[in-house]
Enzyme design. Structure first.
Site, PDB file in Angstrom:
ATOM      1  N   SER A 160      42.296  38.852  36.464  1.00 59.89           N
ATOM      2  CA  SER A 160      42.237  37.656  37.321  1.00 59.89           C
ATOM      3  C   SER A 160      41.758  36.484  36.474  1.00 59.89           C
ATOM      4  CB  SER A 160      41.241  37.888  38.460  1.00 59.89           C
ATOM      5  OG  SER A 160      40.920  36.671  39.102  1.00 59.89           O
ATOM      6  N   TYR A 164      32.688  40.242  41.095  1.00 54.97           N
ATOM      7  CA  TYR A 164      34.161  40.284  41.067  1.00 54.97           C
ATOM      8  C   TYR A 164      34.677  39.781  39.716  1.00 54.97           C
ATOM      9  CZ  TYR A 164      39.059  39.459  41.923  1.00 54.97           C
ATOM     10  OH  TYR A 164      40.436  39.475  41.805  1.00 54.97           O
TER      11      TYR A 164
HETATM   12  N1  LIG Z   1      45.305  37.543  45.614  1.00 51.89           N
HETATM   13  C1  LIG Z   1      44.711  36.941  44.591  1.00 51.89           C
HETATM   14  O1  LIG Z   1      44.395  35.742  44.655  1.00 51.89           O
HETATM   15  C2  LIG Z   1      44.474  37.704  43.325  1.00 51.89           C
HETATM   16  C3  LIG Z   1      44.362  39.073  43.286  1.00 51.89           C
HETATM   17  N2  LIG Z   1      44.087  39.706  42.088  1.00 51.89           N
HETATM   18  C4  LIG Z   1      43.990  41.152  41.993  1.00 51.89           C
HETATM   19  O2  LIG Z   1      45.247  41.711  42.290  1.00 51.89           O
HETATM   20  C5  LIG Z   1      45.082  43.023  42.831  1.00 51.89           C
HETATM   21  C6  LIG Z   1      45.853  43.146  44.116  1.00 51.89           C
HETATM   22  O3  LIG Z   1      45.328  42.226  45.038  1.00 51.89           O
HETATM   23  P1  LIG Z   1      46.147  41.602  46.242  1.00 51.89           P
HETATM   24  O4  LIG Z   1      47.497  42.167  46.313  1.00 51.89           O
HETATM   25  O5  LIG Z   1      45.983  40.139  46.145  1.00 51.89           O
HETATM   26  O6  LIG Z   1      45.229  42.078  47.472  1.00 51.89           O
HETATM   27  P2  LIG Z   1      45.545  42.965  48.771  1.00 51.89           P
HETATM   28  O7  LIG Z   1      44.256  43.059  49.508  1.00 51.89           O
HETATM   29  O8  LIG Z   1      46.718  42.420  49.496  1.00 51.89           O
HETATM   30  O9  LIG Z   1      45.921  44.399  48.157  1.00 51.89           O
HETATM   31  C7  LIG Z   1      44.951  45.206  47.550  1.00 51.89           C
HETATM   32  C8  LIG Z   1      45.484  46.617  47.385  1.00 51.89           C
HETATM   33  O10 LIG Z   1      44.470  47.395  46.735  1.00 51.89           O
HETATM   34  C9  LIG Z   1      44.343  48.622  47.432  1.00 51.89           C
HETATM   35  N3  LIG Z   1      43.005  49.177  47.288  1.00 51.89           N
HETATM   36  C10 LIG Z   1      41.826  48.551  47.509  1.00 51.89           C
HETATM   37  N4  LIG Z   1      40.818  49.425  47.330  1.00 51.89           N
HETATM   38  C11 LIG Z   1      41.377  50.622  47.010  1.00 51.89           C
HETATM   39  C12 LIG Z   1      40.865  51.911  46.725  1.00 51.89           C
HETATM   40  N5  LIG Z   1      39.534  52.163  46.734  1.00 51.89           N
HETATM   41  N6  LIG Z   1      41.721  52.907  46.439  1.00 51.89           N
HETATM   42  C13 LIG Z   1      43.041  52.664  46.426  1.00 51.89           C
HETATM   43  N7  LIG Z   1      43.614  51.480  46.697  1.00 51.89           N
HETATM   44  C14 LIG Z   1      42.766  50.467  46.993  1.00 51.89           C
HETATM   45  C15 LIG Z   1      44.685  48.295  48.887  1.00 51.89           C
HETATM   46  O11 LIG Z   1      45.204  49.451  49.532  1.00 51.89           O
HETATM   47  P3  LIG Z   1      44.422  50.297  50.647  1.00 51.89           P
HETATM   48  O12 LIG Z   1      43.490  49.383  51.355  1.00 51.89           O
HETATM   49  O13 LIG Z   1      45.536  50.847  51.511  1.00 51.89           O
HETATM   50  O14 LIG Z   1      43.759  51.366  49.864  1.00 51.89           O
HETATM   51  C16 LIG Z   1      45.804  47.271  48.714  1.00 51.89           C
HETATM   52  O15 LIG Z   1      47.046  47.919  48.612  1.00 51.89           O
HETATM   53  C17 LIG Z   1      43.574  43.231  42.948  1.00 51.89           C
HETATM   54  O16 LIG Z   1      43.137  43.947  41.827  1.00 51.89           O
HETATM   55  C18 LIG Z   1      43.014  41.813  42.932  1.00 51.89           C
HETATM   56  O17 LIG Z   1      41.697  41.776  42.439  1.00 51.89           O
HETATM   57  C19 LIG Z   1      43.967  39.009  40.922  1.00 51.89           C
HETATM   58  C20 LIG Z   1      44.082  37.668  40.925  1.00 51.89           C
HETATM   59  C21 LIG Z   1      44.376  36.904  42.102  1.00 51.89           C
HETATM   60  O1  LIG Z   2      41.273  36.989  41.644  1.00 53.13           O
HETATM   61  C1  LIG Z   2      41.418  36.155  42.489  1.00 53.13           C
HETATM   62  C2  LIG Z   2      41.819  34.788  42.231  1.00 53.13           C
HETATM   63  S1  LIG Z   2      40.542  33.723  42.468  1.00 53.13           S
HETATM   64  O2  LIG Z   2      40.110  33.807  43.904  1.00 53.13           O
HETATM   65  O3  LIG Z   2      39.411  34.107  41.602  1.00 53.13           O
HETATM   66  O4  LIG Z   2      41.076  32.352  42.123  1.00 53.13           O
END
Ligand SMILES: NC(=O)C1=CN([C@@H]2O[C@H](COP(=O)(O)OP(=O)(O)OC[C@H]3O[C@@H](n4cnc5c(N)ncnc54)[C@H](OP(=O)(O)O)[C@@H]3O)[C@@H](O)[C@H]2O)C=CC1
Ligand SMILES: O=CCS(=O)(=O)O
Length: 253
Positions: free
Chosen positions: A138, A151
């Site tokens: 991120s 985070y």
């Molecule tokens: N959206 C944003 O602004 C950004 C996101 N990210 C990163 O991208 C990744 C995906 O995020 P995003 O798609 O935005 O978020 P979402 O919340 O839409 O998706 C997160 C996914 O992670 C899974 N997950 C969470 N905890 C667990 C666990 N303990 N075991 C297995 N699966 C898990 C969830 O599935 P379930 O709950 O079914 O287990 C879900 O499918 C993350 O690592 C996030 O930190 C990075 C930068 C920016």
């Molecule tokens: O990882 C998530 C993106 S932000 O909230 O830190 O800009």
């Protein structure tokens, strides 16, 4: 057909990536905790490509290693691992955050990612040239901001882990990338605010965040680069996101 293992395929980037790789005919190994969402995605994509769904909490190292040691031959060789499962919690200042929330982020974003990488590594090494590990870091791993506390630190771990993996995997053909997105509209903020839909909507309102499909496209691009190319870190922000000035604490006038 090549196969891709995606963690956190039940939402956001992971779900969009599953659709993007399926569009190109890749076989899919999809994981996440919410079984009903995995089943829905399987129903959507299985008519087109081979799909294996594995309900899995990445924090459970035994479950992860057991599941990945039993992959059917039809899904091997494994060409790409997308370490996407992750979350942020508690956007409040560090001094107001429950310790449990910090532990959950460390257990998921760091321990979970390490669990999956360790278990998938033998498959990726067997594939060798052209295989990839794509880790969802991120911008928060590089740039500090208020409320980023654990985070951001967990994503900094992912950057350094990715670079160090590259050193150790040198000569194996396996590539490693830290893909570092900025603000993207998924369920991320709903999770971060523990279900506060209004707060989540407010964050994305009046601006143009990245969409899950934008990141899925980058993941597909990274996985299909010519095998002699490794992008070490790819940071992507929406045009309407940038850095803020330093905060200065001043005496009252
Ligand atoms: N959206 C944003 O602004 C950004 C996101 N990210 C990163 O991208 C990744 C995906 O995020 P995003 O798609 O935005 O978020 P979402 O919340 O839409 O998706 C997160 C996914 O992670 C899974 N997950 C969470 N905890 C667990 C666990 N303990 N075991 C297995 N699966 C898990 C969830 O599935 P379930 O709950 O079914 O287990 C879900 O499918 C993350 O690592 C996030 O930190 C990075 C930068 C920016
Ligand atoms: O990882 C998530 C993106 S932000 O909230 O830190 O800009």
């Amino acid at each position: 057909m090549p196969s891709v293992l995606i963690t956190g395929a039940t939402s956001g980037f992971g779900k969009a990536a599953a659709r993007r790789f399926a569009k190109a005919g890749w076989s899919l190994i999809l994981t996440g905790r919410r079984e009903e969402r995995l089943a829905e995605l399987e129903s959507e994509l299985a008519p087109h490509v081979t799909v294996l769904t594995i309900p899995l909490d990445v924090r459970d190292s035994d479950a992860v290693s057991q599941a990945l040691s039993q992959l059917p031959d039809t899904l091997l060789p494994l060409t790409c691992l997308i370490n996407n499962a992750g979350l942020a919690l508690a956007p409040e200042p560090a001094q107001k955050v429950a310790l449990e929330d910090w532990h959950t982020m460390i257990d998921t974003n760091i321990t979970g990612l390490v669990n999956v990488t360790h278990a998938a590594m033998p498959h990726l090494l067997a594939t060798g040239k052209g295989a990839s590990i794509l880790n969802l870091g991120s911008v928060a791993g590089q740039w500090p901001y208020p409320g980023g506390h654990v985070y951001g630190a967990s994503k900094a771990f992912i950057q350094q882990f990715s670079y160090n993996l590259r050193c150790d995997l040198q000569g194996t053909g396996v590539r490693v990338t830290d893909l570092a997105p900025g603000m993207a509209e998924t369920e991320f903020t709903l999770v971060r605010t523990k279900g506060n839909q209004a707060a989540s909507d407010a964050l994305y309102k009046g601006t143009t965040p990245l969409q899950a499909e934008d990141i899925a496209e980058q993941l597909y691009y990274l996985a299909t680069l010519p095998p002699h190319i490794n992008i070490n870190r790819l940071e992507i922000m929406p045009v309407r996101q940038a850095w803020a000035p330093f905060a200065i604490d001043r005496d009252p006038a």
